[in-house]
Design a protein around this motif. Sequence first.
Motif, PDB file in Angstrom:
ATOM      1  N   TRP A  86     -11.621  19.286  19.891  1.00 10.85           N
ATOM      2  CA  TRP A  86     -13.276  19.689  19.511  1.00 10.85           C
ATOM      3  C   TRP A  86     -13.622  19.547  21.104  1.00 10.85           C
ATOM      4  CZ3 TRP A  86     -16.048  21.858  16.758  1.00 10.85           C
ATOM      5  CH2 TRP A  86     -14.958  22.887  15.035  1.00 10.85           C
ATOM      6  N   MET A  87     -13.019  18.282  22.134  1.00  4.85           N
ATOM      7  CA  MET A  87     -14.312  18.448  23.176  1.00  4.85           C
ATOM      8  C   MET A  87     -13.312  19.321  24.330  1.00  4.85           C
ATOM      9  SD  MET A  87     -12.830  13.888  24.000  1.00  4.85           S
ATOM     10  CE  MET A  87     -13.432  14.113  25.740  1.00  4.85           C
ATOM     11  N   LEU A  88     -12.001  20.112  24.201  1.00  8.33           N
ATOM     12  CA  LEU A  88     -11.325  21.460  24.950  1.00  8.33           C
ATOM     13  C   LEU A  88     -12.614  22.363  24.075  1.00  8.33           C
ATOM     14  CD1 LEU A  88      -9.697  22.114  26.637  1.00  8.33           C
ATOM     15  CD2 LEU A  88      -7.984  22.852  25.068  1.00  8.33           C
ATOM     16  N   ALA A  89     -12.608  22.653  23.187  1.00  6.43           N
ATOM     17  CA  ALA A  89     -13.733  23.444  22.603  1.00  6.43           C
ATOM     18  C   ALA A  89     -14.831  23.478  22.965  1.00  6.43           C
ATOM     19  CB  ALA A  89     -13.430  23.773  21.068  1.00  6.43           C
ATOM     20  N   GLY A  90     -15.595  22.349  23.156  1.00  2.21           N
ATOM     21  CA  GLY A  90     -16.653  21.982  23.290  1.00  2.21           C
ATOM     22  C   GLY A  90     -17.105  23.319  25.251  1.00  2.21           C
ATOM     23  N   SER A  91     -16.021  22.243  25.400  1.00  2.00           N
ATOM     24  CA  SER A  91     -16.190  22.987  27.246  1.00  2.00           C
ATOM     25  C   SER A  91     -16.063  24.314  27.144  1.00  2.00           C
ATOM     26  CB  SER A  91     -15.104  22.316  28.427  1.00  2.00           C
ATOM     27  OG  SER A  91     -13.748  23.192  27.223  1.00  2.00           O
ATOM     28  N   PHE A  92     -15.576  24.977  26.076  1.00  2.00           N
ATOM     29  CA  PHE A  92     -15.819  26.831  25.987  1.00  2.00           C
ATOM     30  C   PHE A  92     -17.270  27.258  25.575  1.00  2.00           C
ATOM     31  CE2 PHE A  92     -11.116  26.373  26.757  1.00  2.00           C
ATOM     32  CZ  PHE A  92     -11.010  27.120  27.818  1.00  2.00           C
ATOM     33  N   PHE A  94     -19.712  25.180  25.959  1.00  2.00           N
ATOM     34  CA  PHE A  94     -20.625  25.187  27.122  1.00  2.00           C
ATOM     35  C   PHE A  94     -20.800  26.153  27.638  1.00  2.00           C
ATOM     36  CE2 PHE A  94     -21.348  23.550  31.114  1.00  2.00           C
ATOM     37  CZ  PHE A  94     -22.640  23.685  31.475  1.00  2.00           C
ATOM     38  N   SER A  95     -19.432  26.768  28.752  1.00  2.00           N
ATOM     39  CA  SER A  95     -19.171  28.041  29.242  1.00  2.00           C
ATOM     40  C   SER A  95     -20.222  29.054  29.012  1.00  2.00           C
ATOM     41  CB  SER A  95     -17.899  28.194  29.920  1.00  2.00           C
ATOM     42  OG  SER A  95     -17.862  29.177  30.386  1.00  2.00           O
ATOM     43  N   ALA A  96     -19.736  29.454  27.762  1.00  2.00           N
ATOM     44  CA  ALA A  96     -20.496  30.683  26.477  1.00  2.00           C
ATOM     45  C   ALA A  96     -21.849  30.658  26.857  1.00  2.00           C
ATOM     46  CB  ALA A  96     -20.253  31.111  25.462  1.00  2.00           C
ATOM     47  N   LEU A 126     -23.130  32.158  41.977  1.00  2.00           N
ATOM     48  CA  LEU A 126     -23.905  30.535  40.692  1.00  2.00           C
ATOM     49  C   LEU A 126     -23.258  29.524  39.904  1.00  2.00           C
ATOM     50  CD1 LEU A 126     -27.786  31.484  40.801  1.00  2.00           C
ATOM     51  CD2 LEU A 126     -26.210  29.928  42.148  1.00  2.00           C
ATOM     52  N   SER A 127     -22.204  30.633  39.074  1.00  2.00           N
ATOM     53  CA  SER A 127     -21.584  30.511  37.847  1.00  2.00           C
ATOM     54  C   SER A 127     -20.590  29.209  38.484  1.00  2.00           C
ATOM     55  CB  SER A 127     -20.772  31.614  36.887  1.00  2.00           C
ATOM     56  OG  SER A 127     -19.365  31.867  38.266  1.00  2.00           O
ATOM     57  N   TYR A 128     -20.002  29.332  39.624  1.00  2.00           N
ATOM     58  CA  TYR A 128     -19.105  28.017  39.896  1.00  2.00           C
ATOM     59  C   TYR A 128     -19.837  27.256  40.141  1.00  2.00           C
ATOM     60  CZ  TYR A 128     -15.449  31.313  40.742  1.00  2.00           C
ATOM     61  OH  TYR A 128     -14.963  33.440  41.123  1.00  2.00           O
ATOM     62  N   PRO A 129     -20.854  26.823  40.361  1.00  2.00           N
ATOM     63  CA  PRO A 129     -20.770  25.129  40.206  1.00  2.00           C
ATOM     64  C   PRO A 129     -22.085  25.036  39.081  1.00  2.00           C
ATOM     65  CG  PRO A 129     -22.612  26.003  41.637  1.00  2.00           C
ATOM     66  CD  PRO A 129     -21.670  27.627  41.882  1.00  2.00           C
ATOM     67  N   MET A 130     -22.292  26.225  38.292  1.00  2.00           N
ATOM     68  CA  MET A 130     -23.687  25.576  36.638  1.00  2.00           C
ATOM     69  C   MET A 130     -22.194  25.959  36.153  1.00  2.00           C
ATOM     70  SD  MET A 130     -27.415  27.936  38.288  1.00  2.00           S
ATOM     71  CE  MET A 130     -28.108  27.478  36.828  1.00  2.00           C
ATOM     72  N   ILE A 131     -21.127  26.744  36.232  1.00  2.00           N
ATOM     73  CA  ILE A 131     -20.789  26.481  34.415  1.00  2.00           C
ATOM     74  C   ILE A 131     -19.724  25.968  35.146  1.00  2.00           C
ATOM     75  CG2 ILE A 131     -20.068  28.525  33.024  1.00  2.00           C
ATOM     76  CD1 ILE A 131     -22.174  30.106  33.959  1.00  2.00           C
ATOM     77  N   ALA A 132     -18.618  26.562  36.107  1.00  2.00           N
ATOM     78  CA  ALA A 132     -16.949  26.265  36.083  1.00  2.00           C
ATOM     79  C   ALA A 132     -17.149  24.644  36.366  1.00  2.00           C
ATOM     80  CB  ALA A 132     -16.422  26.715  36.779  1.00  2.00           C
ATOM     81  N   LEU A 133     -18.340  24.363  37.382  1.00  2.00           N
ATOM     82  CA  LEU A 133     -17.284  22.911  37.541  1.00  2.00           C
ATOM     83  C   LEU A 133     -18.081  21.825  36.414  1.00  2.00           C
ATOM     84  CD1 LEU A 133     -16.947  20.649  39.653  1.00  2.00           C
ATOM     85  CD2 LEU A 133     -19.865  20.805  40.465  1.00  2.00           C
ATOM     86  N   PRO A 134     -18.830  22.021  35.666  1.00  2.00           N
ATOM     87  CA  PRO A 134     -19.208  21.153  34.948  1.00  2.00           C
ATOM     88  C   PRO A 134     -18.193  21.275  33.369  1.00  2.00           C
ATOM     89  CG  PRO A 134     -21.349  22.850  35.410  1.00  2.00           C
ATOM     90  CD  PRO A 134     -19.687  22.515  36.318  1.00  2.00           C
TER      91      PRO A 134
END
Length: 164
Positions: A86-92, A94-96, A126-134
Motif C-alpha cells: 500500500w505504501m508503494l501504491a501510495g507513491s504512484f 501521489f504521482s498521479a 518541474l515534475s522532477y523536484p515536485m513529483i519524482a523526488l517525493p
Amino acid sequence: MLGLVSVLLTGGIGLLQLDTQWLAVKEAAIPGLIGLAVAISAYTRNPLVRVILFSPALMDVERIKQALDERGNLAIFEVRLKTTTWMLAGSFFFSAVMNYILATWIVTSPSGTTAFNEELGRLTLLSYPMIALPSMLIMAAALYYLVRTIHTLAGLKLTDALKH
C-alpha cells in the motif's frame, strides 16, 4: 513500454490539437494505473512488492522466511508486506494526483502551438523536484519499512537479508 505509450499519447494530443485537459488526464493516468495495479496486487498471492522489493534477486528470501518461521512471525510479516504494498501504491497515487495538478497549472496554451511545447518542457522540468523526488522518498520509506520489519521480526541485519 509505458514511457513509449506516454510519449505517443503526448505527441498525439499535440498533433490532433486536443484540449489540454487530455494532457492532464494522460499525465495522471499512467502512474494512476500503475498504482491501481500495485493496490490490486495486495489482494493476490504475489503482491507486486514481492517482485519489486522483497525479491529473490535482491534479498535472501529463503533465509528471511526461515528466520521468520523460527520466531513465529511469518503471519505478521505477511501483514506488513501488504502494508508495504500500500505504501508503494501510495507513491504512484501521489504521482498521479501531482501530475494532474501540475499539468493543469502549467500547460494552458492550445495544443499544437509553440507555447504548448514550451509549457510541456516546463512541466517536465518541474515534475522532477515536485513529483519524482517525493515519490522516490515514499518508495525509500517503503523499503526502509520493509528492512526494519525484517530486522524486527526475523532478527536479521540488512547485510544478512540481502542476496550475496
